[in-house]
Design an enzyme around this catalytic site. Structure first.
Site, PDB file in Angstrom:
ATOM      1  N   HIS A 149       0.755  -1.072   0.135  1.00 38.68           N
ATOM      2  CA  HIS A 149       0.029   0.027  -0.031  1.00 38.68           C
ATOM      3  C   HIS A 149       0.933   1.241  -0.080  1.00 38.68           C
ATOM      4  O   HIS A 149       2.110   1.171   0.353  1.00 38.68           O
ATOM      5  CB  HIS A 149      -1.098   0.072   1.232  1.00 38.68           C
ATOM      6  CG  HIS A 149      -2.081  -1.114   1.059  1.00 38.68           C
ATOM      7  ND1 HIS A 149      -3.085  -1.183   2.066  1.00 38.68           N
ATOM      8  CD2 HIS A 149      -2.230  -1.951   0.242  1.00 38.68           C
ATOM      9  CE1 HIS A 149      -3.791  -2.151   1.577  1.00 38.68           C
ATOM     10  NE2 HIS A 149      -3.258  -2.674   0.578  1.00 38.68           N
ATOM     11  N   GLU A 181       0.827   3.805   1.940  1.00 37.07           N
ATOM     12  CA  GLU A 181       1.289   3.971   3.345  1.00 37.07           C
ATOM     13  C   GLU A 181       2.516   3.215   3.617  1.00 37.07           C
ATOM     14  O   GLU A 181       3.422   3.577   4.359  1.00 37.07           O
ATOM     15  CB  GLU A 181       0.139   4.068   4.180  1.00 37.07           C
ATOM     16  CG  GLU A 181      -0.884   5.159   4.005  1.00 37.07           C
ATOM     17  CD  GLU A 181      -2.125   4.254   3.222  1.00 37.07           C
ATOM     18  OE1 GLU A 181      -3.164   4.570   3.109  1.00 37.07           O
ATOM     19  OE2 GLU A 181      -1.619   3.150   2.340  1.00 37.07           O
ATOM     20  N   CYS A 231      -6.296   1.509   5.363  1.00 35.74           N
ATOM     21  CA  CYS A 231      -6.744   0.483   5.810  1.00 35.74           C
ATOM     22  C   CYS A 231      -6.387   0.188   7.254  1.00 35.74           C
ATOM     23  O   CYS A 231      -5.469   0.851   7.821  1.00 35.74           O
ATOM     24  CB  CYS A 231      -6.558  -0.811   4.742  1.00 35.74           C
ATOM     25  SG  CYS A 231      -4.731  -1.370   4.954  1.00 35.74           S
ATOM     26  N   CYS A 267      -2.448  -0.743   7.456  1.00 32.79           N
ATOM     27  CA  CYS A 267      -1.670   0.611   7.493  1.00 32.79           C
ATOM     28  C   CYS A 267      -1.920   1.622   8.586  1.00 32.79           C
ATOM     29  O   CYS A 267      -1.196   2.302   8.869  1.00 32.79           O
ATOM     30  CB  CYS A 267      -2.248   1.175   6.126  1.00 32.79           C
ATOM     31  SG  CYS A 267      -1.537   0.450   4.646  1.00 32.79           S
TER      32      CYS A 267
END
Length: 161
Positions: free
Chosen positions: A84, A86, A112, A115
């Site tokens: 992801h 992040e 999410c 993260c």
């Protein structure tokens, strides 16, 4: 004499969210392009977008396992080969010895739960997003950690690319 601008200067939130939108254009994910920017004292510390780990084939090249298996968004994230945005910010910060403690993360979509937990652990103080994400646990954990989550979709003029 000060010259008057012929355009509206973006706020800091708009500016950094527009940078996150530009970063998202590097994404190699077939389902969702996400970009993120870590900022401290109005200075960019690191950027990240979602895509396969360095050196591995990208979904845009080999296809998406999650699409083939018809996995709904937000479920079974372990079946995705991509990191992801992040996560990539945190990795870049570690590689370049950048401390994210006290920083603000600007991201095109709400993080999410995975993260969110990582951002809590590195000491991020605020997350500013363009759009929400259907992850109530992530929001609860951010609230519990006293990390401010601002959703700016209706307040930010989106970058037209």
């Amino acid at each position: 004499m000060k010259k008057k601008l012929s355009y509206r200067r973006p706020s800091w939130d708009e500016y950094f969210l527009q940078v996150a939108q530009l970063v998202a254009r590097r994404s190699t994910c077939l389902r969702r392009q996400v970009g993120a920017v870590a900022v401290k004292d109005k200075r960019i510390l690191a950027t990240g977008y979602n895509g396969a780990p360095s050196g591995l084939a990208h979904c845009e090249d080999i296809g998406c396992l999650r699409q083939r298996l018809k996995v709904p968004s937000g479920e079974r994230q372990e079946l995705c080969r991509a990191l992801h945005a992040e996560q990539n910010i945190i990795i870049q910060a570690v590689i370049h010895k950048i401390d994210l403690k006290g920083s603000t993360i600007y991201v095109t979509n709400q993080p999410c739960v995975t993260c969110s937990k990582m951002l809590i652990s590195v000491g991020v103080k605020e997350i500013v997003v363009l759009e929400g994400y259907p992850d109530k646990l992530a929001r609860r954990l951010l609230k519990e950690a006293k990390i401010k989550l601002k959703i700016k979709k209706d307040e930010v003029s989106l970058l037209r690319l």
